[in-house]
Design an enzyme around this catalytic site. Sequence first.
Site, short mmCIF file in Angstrom:
data_model
loop_
_atom_site.label_atom_id
_atom_site.label_comp_id
_atom_site.label_asym_id
_atom_site.label_seq_id
_atom_site.Cartn_x
_atom_site.Cartn_y
_atom_site.Cartn_z
CG ASN A 1 -0.40 -0.16 2.52
OD1 ASN A 1 0.64 -0.80 2.68
ND2 ASN A 1 -1.04 0.40 3.53
CD GLU B 1 -1.48 4.78 4.77
OE1 GLU B 1 -1.01 5.66 5.53
OE2 GLU B 1 -2.19 3.83 5.18
CB CYS C 1 -5.35 -1.32 -1.64
SG CYS C 1 -6.68 -0.53 -0.74
CD GLU D 1 -5.43 -5.83 -1.27
OE1 GLU D 1 -4.87 -4.72 -1.19
OE2 GLU D 1 -6.19 -6.27 -0.40
CB CYS E 1 -11.04 -2.40 0.45
SG CYS E 1 -10.38 -1.77 -1.10
CB CYS F 1 -8.82 -4.47 -3.63
SG CYS F 1 -7.65 -3.13 -3.33
N1 THU Z 1 -5.29 -1.38 2.51
C1 THU Z 1 -4.73 -2.23 1.61
O1 THU Z 1 -3.60 -2.01 1.17
N2 THU Z 1 -5.44 -3.30 1.21
C2 THU Z 1 -6.69 -3.62 1.66
O2 THU Z 1 -7.26 -4.57 1.20
C3 THU Z 1 -7.31 -2.81 2.71
C4 THU Z 1 -6.63 -1.53 3.02
C5 THU Z 1 -4.51 -0.22 2.96
C6 THU Z 1 -4.99 1.12 2.49
C7 THU Z 1 -4.46 2.02 3.58
O3 THU Z 1 -3.12 2.38 3.30
C8 THU Z 1 -4.48 1.18 4.82
O4 THU Z 1 -4.54 -0.17 4.38
C9 THU Z 1 -5.63 1.46 5.76
O5 THU Z 1 -6.84 1.42 5.11
#
Ligand code: THU
Length: 140
Positions: A49, A51, A60, A62, A91, A94
Amino acid sequence: MSLDSRLPEWRALQAASRSARQQAWAPYSQFFVGAAILTESGEIVTGCNVENASYGLTICAERVAACSAVASGMRRFRAICVSLDGPPLPCGACRQFLVEFNPDLILLLDDTSSDVGREPELVLLTELLPRPFRLEAGSR
Ligand code: THU
C-alpha cells in the site's frame, strides 16, 4: 483438499507478499499491507500500500500489485496473497479491480502475526464478490 494440492506455490507467494509488505508506505494508518500475485505463467508480482497526505489518493497493496503485473504484460492472474499484521480482507474496490482479470481468482489471506510457513486461509473471489459488475464484450 489441502492447500499444497490446491496451490503448490503458496509458500513462495506468502514469502513474496510478506517481503513486499516491508516496503509499505503507511505513515498515516500504520496499516502495512503486502500483496503478491501469481500469474498463470507462474510469475510472482508484488505490491504494497502507498498512502498519501491527501488521504483519498491512497492505493491498496492489491491494486499496486495488479497494476504492476499489467504494466509488465501479465493479465492472467491465478492467485493473490495479501499479508497484514491482523486478519486481511481486500476492500471492495480491490475486489472489483481484481475481478477484471479473473473472477475465479484464489485469495490467500495471510496474517503475519502467525508463523511463516503456517498456511494462510484460502478464499475465492466469487465468495467475496458475488455477482460482480462486468462489461462483457457484446453485452451492450
Ligand atoms: N489497505 C490495503 O492495502 N489493502 C486492503 O485490502 C485494505 C486496506 C490499505 C490502504 C491504507 O493504506 C491502509 O490499508 C488502511 O486502510
